[in-house]
Design an enzyme around this catalytic site. Structure first.
Site, PDB file in Angstrom:
ATOM      1  N   LYS A  10      10.283   0.694  -6.184  1.00 24.38           N
ATOM      2  CA  LYS A  10       9.613   0.060  -5.057  1.00 24.38           C
ATOM      3  C   LYS A  10       7.965  -0.474  -5.319  1.00 24.38           C
ATOM      4  O   LYS A  10       7.898  -1.690  -4.831  1.00 24.38           O
ATOM      5  CB  LYS A  10       9.387   1.171  -4.062  1.00 24.38           C
ATOM      6  N   THR A  11       7.328  -0.193  -6.445  1.00 28.47           N
ATOM      7  CA  THR A  11       6.137  -0.534  -6.686  1.00 28.47           C
ATOM      8  C   THR A  11       6.637  -2.083  -7.285  1.00 28.47           C
ATOM      9  O   THR A  11       5.729  -2.956  -6.975  1.00 28.47           O
ATOM     10  CB  THR A  11       5.559   0.182  -7.780  1.00 28.47           C
TER      11      THR A  11
ATOM     12  N   GLN B 288      11.921  11.328   1.435  1.00 30.36           N
ATOM     13  CA  GLN B 288      10.787  11.840   0.820  1.00 30.36           C
ATOM     14  C   GLN B 288       9.641  12.140   1.570  1.00 30.36           C
ATOM     15  O   GLN B 288       8.628  11.900   1.195  1.00 30.36           O
ATOM     16  CB  GLN B 288      10.530  10.860  -0.393  1.00 30.36           C
TER      17      GLN B 288
ATOM     18  N   ASP C 152       3.163   0.829   1.439  1.00 33.16           N
ATOM     19  CA  ASP C 152       3.858   1.558   0.431  1.00 33.16           C
ATOM     20  C   ASP C 152       3.924   2.915   1.218  1.00 33.16           C
ATOM     21  O   ASP C 152       3.072   3.369   1.778  1.00 33.16           O
ATOM     22  CB  ASP C 152       3.093   1.535  -0.669  1.00 33.16           C
ATOM     23  N   GLU C 153       4.934   3.614   0.941  1.00 26.02           N
ATOM     24  CA  GLU C 153       5.113   5.054   1.251  1.00 26.02           C
ATOM     25  C   GLU C 153       5.120   5.229   2.726  1.00 26.02           C
ATOM     26  O   GLU C 153       4.473   6.097   3.368  1.00 26.02           O
ATOM     27  CB  GLU C 153       3.920   5.932   0.491  1.00 26.02           C
TER      28      GLU C 153
END
Length: 749
Positions: free
Chosen positions: A34-35, A251, A220-221
């Site tokens: 993902k990064t 997650q 992100d996240e």
């Protein structure tokens, strides 16, 4: 010719990077890159689609993750990366609030309070709001204030149902707490987001300015966002805007601090035109580990469908470690780590030991120390949480904001200068009655009733010190110089040197280390490229250093180089290791007892299962799952059944079949646990109970049992007083004769 930004991407990753206008949801499974997707998309926007870098905002949850993204973007974009805003939610909010401070009811020199400062302020708010201090718990009140801020509610927006006197008292304290924060020109972490949301809600011009500024917003996240963070995103990037959110509902493990998994599950409801791209190829773990993780997480009903796969070989089978008690478990973990090291399979830094609660770490640490295995307990702000460092930081914050009562009251008698609790109480009562800060009150301490001449003289002397420090702060050209002059003027280092004890010497060394940290910051600050388009306002070095410290988070702790990493499962998120041990795989430990309570909702167990998924997917090559037949935790000995998560993992992933497991008689657990297994509720069917007992029968029944003690060796029980694990037994030991021992320290034979 192929584009180097896309050359090493798989098809779904490329699709996400090349997405055009409008919202996008990237469902990124663990280890799916993902990064890489976020950074490549940003680079593609700037270098291929000619989006000005200052028009891009990328936010994540930890300074470590933000730093990694910035480093990658610097490599991809070179000098153009300077103008990007890549930071945590709280850091980016602080940047905007500094620029818009007056509109938000602050000045640009506001300070950010940590939990210790907040606790001090809450206690004061309880006193000054008229609430009986014996009727409320300050820590509980602070927790509730944090809950309300995470939900985006100010004191006036909290609904208090009739007959809810406790909540009404909490709201009264919340209101006074906010007043004290504003009077001190201070904010807490929750304010950084809530004040910005409130500003955007009421000030259309400011809201539109930042909507125009940030044409592209990437998160992100996203599964870890809470209500106020999501509200901020929606105000900044309304439906139809270029909002890209990347995350994994599997997650989402931070519900206890306000994270809402519903944000990612319901994203399409808020952004109906959003495209969805799913990343399922994993680049971290062997397929055996991925299959085990999927077997557990797929039991959750409320999740978005996806299944991780890898092009790597299947890899080693899972290892199941079974010990008699928590000490045996810790010793077995240490032995396995030594074996891995001896066989050249793993270095210490590639090994991690996870546990569900911090209380489990004690026996693990003891076992690793005895085995001479170097280890590090991974935590976030341990250095900056030390008392002497917090004292020094309080002095530094006074240098830029003397109105901060929490800081002034923290150091008013540090080092000791004869200003006692009675003087401080009279000072705070006076400042509250006059509606001024403590700093303003000590400008003329003769006005404070009942103060003796000595107390007045000492308060005046302290005010002179604060004024001197403020002047030093205004003149400071670097953070390290400001720290050095503060340590000299305050006398902190000198006081510890005079004390002369080893502990005091260590504290003085920590203060010098703080000066070293400031020197390191100055070098980074000077080398940082400056941009006229930067969102961050120009802050003096000392103030910038203090902001860096304030915005450090729990997840920013470093993994020890050359050491085994010990941490909770929550702290493990975002990390990866060659070898992972997950301890405490028993119902009541993991999953946690709260999730098993009859009053618990379905989401409690769902989050425990997500936490298990996170733990499994941290492992690259080997996964060891460990349980104890009996465990003393929180002073109580329990024989919990093996974790239900073990029964959800296919047996072939461990390399044994059910019948073989029965024949090998692997597990010895109490009869009630064996009955659960025979009824299909437990993960294994075990051999008959082998007389291991917590001596809860009649005393006559316990007499004559042969036992083993870790220190005294073999013996026979000759007398029993009491029941349960704390029963006192007299044992005739073969080596040392009769001894009185608690039952929980004995192993029946």
């Amino acid at each position: 010719m192929s584009d180097p930004l896309l050359a090493d991407l798989n098809s779904p990753q490329r699709e996400a990077v090349l997405h055009g206008e409008g919202p996008l949801l990237v469902l990124a499974g663990a280890g799916s890159g993902k990064t890489r997707v976020i950074t490549r998309r940003v680079a593609h926007l700037v270098s291929r689609r000619s989006v000005a870098p200052w028009r891009v905002l990328a936010v994540t949850f930890t300074n470590k993750a933000a730093g990694e993204m910035r480093d990658r973007l610097s490599t991809l974009l070179g000098p153009e990366a300077v103008d990007l805003v890549v930071s945590t939610f709280h850091s980016s909010a602080a940047m905007v609030l500094r620029r818009e401070a007056e509109a938000a009811g602050l000045s640009r020199s506001f300070v950010i309070y940590d939990e210790g400062d907040q606790m001090q302020l809450v206690r004061r708010a309880i006193r000054e709001s008229g609430v009986d201090p014996s009727a409320v718990n300050a820590r509980d009140v602070l927790w509730r204030i944090d809950v309300e801020k995470n939900a985006g509610r100010t004191p006036d927006q909290v609904r208090v149902p009739p007959h809810q006197s406790r909540l009404a008292q909490t709201v009264a304290v919340y209101r006074k707490y906010q007043q004290l924060l504003r009077a001190a020109n201070a904010v807490d972490f929750g304010d950084l987001l809530l004040l910005l949301v409130e500003l955007f809600r009421r000030d259309e011009a400011t809201r539109e300015k930042y909507r125009r500024r940030f044409e592209h917003v990437l998160v992100d996240e996203f599964q870890d966002t809470n209500a106020v963070q999501y509200e901020l995103l929606k105000l900044l990037a309304p439906p139809g805007a270029n909002l890209v959110v990347v995350g994994d509902d599997d997650q989402s493990i931070y519900r206890w601090r306000g994270a809402e998994v519903g944000n990612i599950l319901g994203f399409r409801d808020q952004y109906p035109t959003a495209k969805v791209v799913t990343l399922e190829q994993n680049y971290r773990s062997d397929q055996t580990i991925l299959d085990a993780a999927h077997a557990v997480i797929s039991r959750n009903e409320r999740r978005m469908p996806k299944k991780l796969w890898t092009a790597r070989p299947r890899g080693e089978l899972l290892d199941l470690l079974i010990s008699r008690d928590e000490r045996g478990e810790a010793q077995e973990v240490a032995r396995r780590i030594q074996d891995l090291r001896r066989e050249g399979i793993a270095d210490y830094h590639g090994v991690a030991v996870f546990y569900r609660t911090n209380a489990q770490s004690r026996v693990l640490e003891e076992a690793l120390r005895l085995a001479r295995i170097p280890y590090a307990v991974v935590s976030g702000r341990s250095f900056y949480e030390r008392a002497e460092v917090k004292d020094a930081c309080a002095y530094l914050r006074l240098m830029v904001n003397p109105r901060s009562d929490a800081d002034l009251l923290r150091v008013i008698n540090t080092p000791p200068r004869g200003i006692g609790d009675t003087t401080v109480e009279r000072l705070t009562d006076y400042s509250a009655a006059q509606g001024v800060s403590a700093y303003e009150a000590i400008a003329d301490p003769e006005r404070i009733e009942s103060l003796g001449k000595a107390a007045v003289r000492r308060l005046k002397s302290f005010r002179e010190l604060v004024d001197q420090l403020c002047e030093t702060g205004r003149m400071a050209n670097d953070a390290a110089g400001a720290v050095e002059r503060m340590l000299l003027a305050s006398g902190m280092v000198e006081a510890y040197q005079i004390e002369g004890t080893p502990e005091a010497t260590g504290r003085a060394e920590n203060l010098r280390e703080l000066q070293g940290a400031a020197s390191e910051f100055d070098l980074q600050f000077a080398a940082q490229p400056k941009s006229k388009e930067s969102l961050s306002p120009e802050l003096p070095p000392l103030q910038a250093f203090l902001e860096r410290i304030s915005l450090l988070g729990e997840a920013d702790g470093e993994v020890g180089e050359g050491k085994v990493s010990l941490m909770t499962l929550h702290a493990a998120k975002g990390l990866e290791f060659d070898m992972v041990f997950i301890t405490g795989m028993e119902d009541g430990v993991f999953p946690h007892a709260r999730a098993l309570d009859s009053s618990a909702g379905a989401e409690e167990m769902a989050e425990e299962r997500r936490l298990c998924y996170v733990g499994f997917t941290r492992a690259r090559r080997r996964l060891f799952l460990s349980l104890a037949q009996g465990r003393a935790l929180y002073g109580e000995l329990k024989f919990n059944p093996p974790s239900r998560f073990l029964s959800e993992v296919p047996r072939e992933l461990f390399g044994f079949e059910e019948e073989a497991l029965v024949q090998r008689q692997v597990l010895a657990v109490p009869p009630r646990v064996r009955r659960r297994a025979e009824e299909g509720e437990g993960p294994v069917i075990d051999r008959s109970y082998d007389q291991r007992t917590d001596f809860d029968g009649e005393a006559e029944g316990a007499r004559g049992i042969r036992v083993r003690h870790s220190q005294f060796g073999m013996g026979v029980v000759v007398q029993v007083d009491g029941r349960g694990p704390n029963a006192k037994l007299t044992v005739e030991f073969e080596s040392v004769g009769p001894k009185r021992v608690l039952a929980r320290f004995l192993e029946p034979l």
